[in-house]
Design a protein around this motif. Structure first.
Motif, PDB file in Angstrom:
ATOM      1  N   PHE A 198       0.820  -1.205   0.000  1.00 15.80           N
ATOM      2  CA  PHE A 198       0.000   0.000   0.000  1.00 15.80           C
ATOM      3  C   PHE A 198       0.862   1.266   0.000  1.00 15.80           C
ATOM      4  CE2 PHE A 198      -2.826  -3.139   1.857  1.00 15.80           C
ATOM      5  CZ  PHE A 198      -4.037  -2.865   1.241  1.00 15.80           C
ATOM      6  N   HIS A 199       0.409   2.273  -0.719  1.00 13.60           N
ATOM      7  CA  HIS A 199       1.016   3.597  -0.629  1.00 13.60           C
ATOM      8  C   HIS A 199       0.739   4.150   0.766  1.00 13.60           C
ATOM      9  CE1 HIS A 199       1.465   7.945  -1.237  1.00 13.60           C
ATOM     10  NE2 HIS A 199       2.325   7.605  -2.195  1.00 13.60           N
ATOM     11  N   GLU A 200       1.607   4.983   1.288  1.00 11.26           N
ATOM     12  CA  GLU A 200       1.421   5.507   2.646  1.00 11.26           C
ATOM     13  C   GLU A 200       0.135   6.301   2.799  1.00 11.26           C
ATOM     14  OE1 GLU A 200       4.475   8.326   3.855  1.00 11.26           O
ATOM     15  OE2 GLU A 200       4.705   8.976   1.782  1.00 11.26           O
ATOM     16  N   ASP A 201      -0.381   6.894   1.727  1.00 16.42           N
ATOM     17  CA  ASP A 201      -1.629   7.661   1.779  1.00 16.42           C
ATOM     18  C   ASP A 201      -2.819   6.878   1.230  1.00 16.42           C
ATOM     19  OD1 ASP A 201      -0.324   9.926   2.841  1.00 16.42           O
ATOM     20  OD2 ASP A 201       0.259  10.576   0.829  1.00 16.42           O
ATOM     21  N   ALA A 202      -2.692   5.562   1.161  1.00 20.06           N
ATOM     22  CA  ALA A 202      -3.764   4.730   0.624  1.00 20.06           C
ATOM     23  C   ALA A 202      -5.031   4.849   1.467  1.00 20.06           C
ATOM     24  CB  ALA A 202      -3.316   3.272   0.577  1.00 20.06           C
ATOM     25  N   THR A 203      -6.161   4.734   0.790  1.00 23.13           N
ATOM     26  CA  THR A 203      -7.449   4.693   1.474  1.00 23.13           C
ATOM     27  C   THR A 203      -8.110   3.362   1.153  1.00 23.13           C
ATOM     28  OG1 THR A 203      -8.630   5.726  -0.362  1.00 23.13           O
ATOM     29  CG2 THR A 203      -7.746   7.199   1.344  1.00 23.13           C
ATOM     30  N   ALA A 204      -9.099   2.993   1.981  1.00 22.38           N
ATOM     31  CA  ALA A 204      -9.759   1.710   1.756  1.00 22.38           C
ATOM     32  C   ALA A 204     -11.171   1.725   2.310  1.00 22.38           C
ATOM     33  CB  ALA A 204      -8.956   0.583   2.411  1.00 22.38           C
ATOM     34  N   PHE A 205     -11.958   0.802   1.811  1.00 23.17           N
ATOM     35  CA  PHE A 205     -13.277   0.511   2.364  1.00 23.17           C
ATOM     36  C   PHE A 205     -13.387  -0.998   2.428  1.00 23.17           C
ATOM     37  CE2 PHE A 205     -17.646  -0.819   2.024  1.00 23.17           C
ATOM     38  CZ  PHE A 205     -18.254  -0.047   3.008  1.00 23.17           C
ATOM     39  N   TYR A 206     -13.565  -1.524   3.634  1.00 27.31           N
ATOM     40  CA  TYR A 206     -13.767  -2.956   3.848  1.00 27.31           C
ATOM     41  C   TYR A 206     -15.147  -3.114   4.460  1.00 27.31           C
ATOM     42  CZ  TYR A 206      -8.651  -3.697   3.626  1.00 27.31           C
ATOM     43  OH  TYR A 206      -7.331  -3.766   3.251  1.00 27.31           O
ATOM     44  N   GLY A 207     -16.016  -3.925   3.865  1.00 25.08           N
ATOM     45  CA  GLY A 207     -17.270  -4.176   4.539  1.00 25.08           C
ATOM     46  C   GLY A 207     -18.478  -4.359   3.662  1.00 25.08           C
ATOM     47  N   ASP A 208     -19.627  -4.306   4.346  1.00 20.56           N
ATOM     48  CA  ASP A 208     -20.930  -4.434   3.701  1.00 20.56           C
ATOM     49  C   ASP A 208     -21.958  -3.677   4.531  1.00 20.56           C
ATOM     50  OD1 ASP A 208     -21.531  -6.040   5.917  1.00 20.56           O
ATOM     51  OD2 ASP A 208     -21.561  -7.908   4.783  1.00 20.56           O
ATOM     52  N   ASP A 209     -23.228  -4.024   4.407  1.00 23.64           N
ATOM     53  CA  ASP A 209     -24.278  -3.325   5.146  1.00 23.64           C
ATOM     54  C   ASP A 209     -24.218  -3.576   6.652  1.00 23.64           C
ATOM     55  OD1 ASP A 209     -25.251  -2.285   2.786  1.00 23.64           O
ATOM     56  OD2 ASP A 209     -26.760  -3.859   2.532  1.00 23.64           O
ATOM     57  N   ASN A 210     -23.586  -4.663   7.083  1.00 19.29           N
ATOM     58  CA  ASN A 210     -23.544  -5.022   8.506  1.00 19.29           C
ATOM     59  C   ASN A 210     -22.332  -4.480   9.253  1.00 19.29           C
ATOM     60  OD1 ASN A 210     -25.939  -6.592   8.289  1.00 19.29           O
ATOM     61  ND2 ASN A 210     -24.718  -8.202   7.330  1.00 19.29           N
ATOM     62  N   PHE A 211     -21.244  -4.275   8.562  1.00 16.93           N
ATOM     63  CA  PHE A 211     -20.033  -3.738   9.196  1.00 16.93           C
ATOM     64  C   PHE A 211     -19.187  -3.072   8.129  1.00 16.93           C
ATOM     65  CE2 PHE A 211     -18.559  -7.752   7.553  1.00 16.93           C
ATOM     66  CZ  PHE A 211     -17.252  -7.522   7.194  1.00 16.93           C
ATOM     67  N   SER A 212     -18.400  -2.094   8.533  1.00 17.51           N
ATOM     68  CA  SER A 212     -17.487  -1.471   7.579  1.00 17.51           C
ATOM     69  C   SER A 212     -16.349  -0.779   8.311  1.00 17.51           C
ATOM     70  CB  SER A 212     -18.216  -0.468   6.676  1.00 17.51           C
ATOM     71  OG  SER A 212     -18.681   0.625   7.425  1.00 17.51           O
ATOM     72  N   PHE A 213     -15.237  -0.690   7.619  1.00 16.19           N
ATOM     73  CA  PHE A 213     -14.052   0.027   8.072  1.00 16.19           C
ATOM     74  C   PHE A 213     -13.620   0.904   6.910  1.00 16.19           C
ATOM     75  CE2 PHE A 213     -13.936  -4.228   9.985  1.00 16.19           C
ATOM     76  CZ  PHE A 213     -13.970  -3.900  11.322  1.00 16.19           C
ATOM     77  N   GLU A 214     -13.200   2.141   7.208  1.00 16.60           N
ATOM     78  CA  GLU A 214     -12.760   3.042   6.159  1.00 16.60           C
ATOM     79  C   GLU A 214     -11.435   3.699   6.545  1.00 16.60           C
ATOM     80  OE1 GLU A 214     -15.710   5.373   3.996  1.00 16.60           O
ATOM     81  OE2 GLU A 214     -17.239   4.440   5.273  1.00 16.60           O
ATOM     82  N   PRO A 215     -10.351   2.914   6.569  1.00 13.12           N
ATOM     83  CA  PRO A 215      -9.052   3.505   6.905  1.00 13.12           C
ATOM     84  C   PRO A 215      -8.613   4.522   5.870  1.00 13.12           C
ATOM     85  CG  PRO A 215      -8.846   1.168   6.330  1.00 13.12           C
ATOM     86  CD  PRO A 215     -10.293   1.495   6.306  1.00 13.12           C
ATOM     87  N   GLN A 216      -7.902   5.562   6.330  1.00 16.08           N
ATOM     88  CA  GLN A 216      -7.526   6.684   5.473  1.00 16.08           C
ATOM     89  C   GLN A 216      -6.012   6.802   5.270  1.00 16.08           C
ATOM     90  OE1 GLN A 216      -9.946   8.635   3.847  1.00 16.08           O
ATOM     91  NE2 GLN A 216     -11.109   6.872   4.593  1.00 16.08           N
ATOM     92  N   SER A 217      -5.268   5.748   5.580  1.00 22.84           N
ATOM     93  CA  SER A 217      -3.822   5.723   5.338  1.00 22.84           C
ATOM     94  C   SER A 217      -3.342   4.279   5.458  1.00 22.84           C
ATOM     95  CB  SER A 217      -3.082   6.594   6.357  1.00 22.84           C
ATOM     96  OG  SER A 217      -3.173   6.014   7.655  1.00 22.84           O
TER      97      SER A 217
END
Length: 148
Positions: free
Chosen positions: A32-51
């Motif tokens: 991952f790039h140091e400034d990478a963003t992500a979305f892991y999840g669905d309607d029941n749970f989610s994570f949105e890390p911003q680095s």
């Protein structure tokens, strides 16, 4: 012989699965790039890390409550490669087993990683990741780290 961009990206996707299953967190810096963003999840749970650091924290926290895991990737599609950008998608099936006293519990999910890649300092790294969860079953709350 030099690896092609397609080979490098596929290898790094597999490296991510290996990093998760072996808990070799240092490998995340190569993916991952140091400034990478992500979305892991669905309607029941989610994570949105911003680095990259937040992605790593989320992975450590989630898998810290697991015993054995296996992340299997297939149907690799490396698309839209140009001089310094690419996109990829691949199916993921991830099986997680709980730690004692939950060692008989499991959580399994089926989905797809959708990634945007950037050629940065001569190396392909993920700039944005989406994990689309299509189906899951088992007891996520007893298998992943408490409170995650």
């Amino acid at each position: 012989m030099m690896e092609s961009s397609i080979e490098i990206i596929k290898r790094k996707l597999i490296l991510y699965a290996t990093a998760m299953d072996t808990r070799n967190w240092g490998l995340v810096d190569d993916i991952f790039h140091e400034d990478a963003t992500a979305f892991y999840g669905d309607d029941n749970f989610s994570f949105e890390p911003q680095s990259r650091e937040e992605i790593l924290i989320m992975c450590k926290s989630s898998l810290g409550g697991c015993g054995w895991t296996q992340h299997m990737l297939t149907n690799f599609r490396i698309l839209n490669i140009n001089s310094d950008e690419a996109t990829s998608a691949c199916y993921v099936r991830a099986y997680h087993v709980g730690l004692s006293p939950n060692e008989k519990e499991y959580w399994e999910m089926f989905g797809e990683y959708q990634d945007k890649w950037k050629l940065f300092n001569g190396d392909w790294v993920i700039e944005k990741r989406i994990l689309r969860v299509d189906h899951d079953h088992g007891n996520r709350d007893k298998v992943l780290a408490p409170g995650v």
